[in-house]
Scaffold this active site. Structure first.
Site, short mmCIF file in Angstrom:
data_model
loop_
_atom_site.label_atom_id
_atom_site.label_comp_id
_atom_site.label_asym_id
_atom_site.label_seq_id
_atom_site.Cartn_x
_atom_site.Cartn_y
_atom_site.Cartn_z
N SER A 29 0.86 -0.96 0.24
CA SER A 29 -0.29 0.48 0.01
C SER A 29 1.07 1.10 0.10
O SER A 29 0.57 2.36 -0.88
CB SER A 29 -1.23 0.30 1.29
OG SER A 29 -1.45 -1.21 1.35
N ARG A 33 1.74 4.24 -3.01
CA ARG A 33 1.39 5.64 -2.79
C ARG A 33 2.50 6.63 -2.81
O ARG A 33 2.47 6.88 -3.53
CB ARG A 33 0.74 5.98 -1.35
CG ARG A 33 -0.87 5.00 -1.03
CD ARG A 33 -1.26 4.98 0.27
NE ARG A 33 -2.65 4.71 -0.17
CZ ARG A 33 -3.39 3.68 -0.32
NH1 ARG A 33 -2.20 2.48 -0.37
NH2 ARG A 33 -4.62 3.15 0.23
N ARG A 129 -13.05 -6.80 -11.29
CA ARG A 129 -13.39 -6.48 -10.04
C ARG A 129 -14.26 -4.78 -10.29
O ARG A 129 -13.98 -4.89 -11.87
CB ARG A 129 -12.48 -5.98 -10.20
CG ARG A 129 -11.02 -6.82 -9.26
CD ARG A 129 -10.12 -7.09 -8.40
NE ARG A 129 -10.10 -7.02 -6.68
CZ ARG A 129 -9.18 -6.29 -6.51
NH1 ARG A 129 -7.83 -6.66 -6.92
NH2 ARG A 129 -9.51 -5.88 -5.16
N SER A 175 -13.28 1.12 2.73
CA SER A 175 -11.92 0.27 1.45
C SER A 175 -11.23 2.00 1.30
O SER A 175 -11.46 3.70 1.15
CB SER A 175 -12.90 1.19 -0.17
OG SER A 175 -12.07 0.47 -0.80
N ASP A 328 -6.81 -8.20 4.09
CA ASP A 328 -5.94 -9.47 3.23
C ASP A 328 -5.34 -9.95 4.10
O ASP A 328 -4.83 -11.31 3.49
CB ASP A 328 -4.80 -8.49 2.87
CG ASP A 328 -5.13 -7.80 1.30
OD1 ASP A 328 -7.09 -7.22 1.17
OD2 ASP A 328 -4.50 -6.25 1.32
N ARG A 359 -12.70 -15.03 -2.84
CA ARG A 359 -11.70 -14.67 -1.81
C ARG A 359 -12.58 -15.56 -1.18
O ARG A 359 -12.17 -17.20 0.06
CB ARG A 359 -11.02 -14.00 -1.06
CG ARG A 359 -9.42 -13.65 -1.19
CD ARG A 359 -8.61 -13.06 -0.95
NE ARG A 359 -7.51 -12.41 -1.53
CZ ARG A 359 -7.26 -11.17 -1.17
NH1 ARG A 359 -7.41 -10.51 -0.23
NH2 ARG A 359 -5.67 -11.20 -2.54
#
Ligand SMILES: O=C(O)C1=C[C@@H](OP(=O)(O)O)[C@@H](O)[C@H](O)C1
Ligand SMILES: C=C(OP(=O)(O)O)C(=O)O
Length: 450
Positions: A29, A33, A129, A175, A328, A359
């Site tokens: 992540s 970024r 997605r 999210s 995750d 998942r």
């Protein structure tokens, strides 16, 4: 669309005690970024500890296509010369994000806030997605969808706003990708852009916005939420950033060490941002022996060296409100649950259905293939486990999902008959050194062809 290379079947076998000290790669992540903020800054950003996985490399290529000068100067060391907020150029080719939800969705926010047009695409997993959750707020900010695949999916062409409109937006689900897309678009809007989330999601965007010079106010909202307000059109300045080890990657050797009898390993420099450590909390509730041996800070985040020892685990009830801080990690938690005495109920997992694969289904099917009793009730996953009771030996279908692949390889290290997966290729998206690192600890993992 990026092609997926030939599948690489792989297997793991019952292993002797895992031993040693390792540092897993940089946080995914933060790596995405760091490159994005480098692109949106004036001057030079120097990143160390960047994750050189396929997802992040795709973001680096896209940052170049949008005008940045991105150079690798050494292992995990990258410099970015950015264009500044407002300075993006229109890319000449489709932006190929491969398997990466984060890269594509955050860059949709960046493009939406600028008067440029770009086409977003990726592999077969990314094409499935949902992107409407990202596009909806961006339309309110003045962006326009030129074309999209059925159901608001990639390939998707987005025309950014000529004059970006600041908004107040409440995310429909917890999210960080939705939140970040809105804030990144808001960077090029006059005035204040506010995002409200009822459950706090990872806050790396907010932290990095501040690090690069933007003004961001964060207030509590309700019992678990936050209200984040960004002042638009700041001049972001290139900065140095050191990326700590990814807790979501550390989860794999960690769970392996808990379930392989006699193991004791050390995990160095693991990021301990409280919005990322839900797995550690849950494993400790299960009786896991995880000690913090030292603590420091890196890249504006607390980091810790963890010592992990194998031992008995017991089933627990994992509350739904913990999900954003370990979203995750459910595939590998389900593996730990398979070796825990009794029932583990993981609540509120609807978001798992829209990751690189469904998942929830992939975990349940893989556990069944390994002979582990499990069931799905609504959005909850229930696993009935017990050390010594995991047969293994089946084949887990990975559906282009790196975390499913790594989780079932971990399971095989302690299952009586080991475990097989149909494809290990996608592990390279987030943890390219997974197999050598696990082998260095003593794990018996075999890849087709090496
Ligand atoms: O913002 C991020 O870096 C991420 C946010 C999460 O996704 P959601 O925003 O869809 O929960 C997570 O699953 C993903 O791996 C990384
Ligand atoms: C969900 C994940 O990533 P992304 O959304 O970036 O594809 C992940 O890494 O588990």
């Amino acid at each position: 669309m990026s092609a997926h290379s030939t599948p690489v079947p792989s297997a793991s076998r019952p292993s002797g005690p895992l031993r040693g000290a390792v540092r897993v790669p940089g946080d995914k992540s933060m790596s995405h970024r760091a490159l994005i903020f480098g692109l949106l800054s004036v001057g030079e950003t120097r990143v160390t500890g960047l994750l050189e996985g396929d997802d992040v490399l795709a973001t680096a290529a896209v940052a170049r296509a949008l005008g940045a000068d991105v150079v690798r100067t050494g292992q995990g060391a990258w410099t970015v010369r950015g264009v500044g907020v407002g300075g993006l150029v229109s890319p000449t080719e489709t932006l190929d994000f491969g398997n990466a939800g984060t890269g594509s969705r955050l860059m949709m926010g960046v493009v939406a806030g600028h008067p440029v047009t770009a086409t977003f695409d990726g592999d077969a997993s990314l094409r499935k997605r949902p992107m409407r959750r990202i596009i909806d707020p961006l339309l309110k900010m003045g962006a326009r969808v030129v074309s999209e695949a059925e159901g608001g999916r990639c390939p998707l062409t987005l025309e950014g706003a000529r004059e970006t409109v600041p908004v107040v937006y409440e995310t429909p689900v917890a999210s960080a990708q939705i939140k970040s897309a809105v804030l990144l678009a808001g960077l090029n809007a006059p005035g204040k852009t506010t995002v409200i989330e009822r459950e706090a999601s990872r806050d790396h965007t907010e932290r990095m916005l501040r690090h690069f010079g933007a003004t961001v106010e964060v207030e509590p909202y309700g019992e678990h939420g936050r209200k984040i307000t960004l002042t638009g059109q700041p001049e972001l300045t290139g900065s140095d950033i050191a990326i700590p080890a990814d807790p979501s990657s550390a989860a794999f050797p960690l769970v392996a060490a808990l379930i392989v009898p006699g193991s004791e390993i050390t995990l160095e420099g693991v990021m301990m941002n409280p919005l990322r450590t839900g797995l550690f909390t849950t494993l400790r509730d299960m009786g896991a022996d995880i000690d913090v041996v030292s603590q420091t800070s890196e890249g504006g985040e607390d980091v810790a060296t963890l010592r992990v020892r194998a031992g008995a685990l017991k089933g627990v009830d994992v509350p739904a409100e913990r999900a954003p801080s370990m979203i995750d990690e459910y595939p590998v938690l389900a593996v730990a649950a398979a070796f825990a005495e009794g029932e583990t109920r993981m609540r509120g997992l609807s978001e798992l259905r829209v990751k690189e694969s469904d998942r929830l289904a992939a975990i349940a099917d893989g556990l069944t293939a390994a002979g582990v009793a499990n069931r799905i009730e609504g959005d909850d996953l229930i696993v009935t486990g017990g050390a010594g009771r995991v047969r293994g030996g089946g084949v887990a279908a990975t559906h282009l999902d790196h975390r499913i692949a790594m989780s079932f390889l971990v399971l095989g290290l302690a299952a009586r008959e080991g475990m097989n997966i149909d494809d290990a290729a996608m592990i390279a998206t987030s943890f390219p050194a997974f197999t050598p690192l696990m082998r260095s600890l003593g794990a018996d993992i075999a890849m087709d062809g090496g």
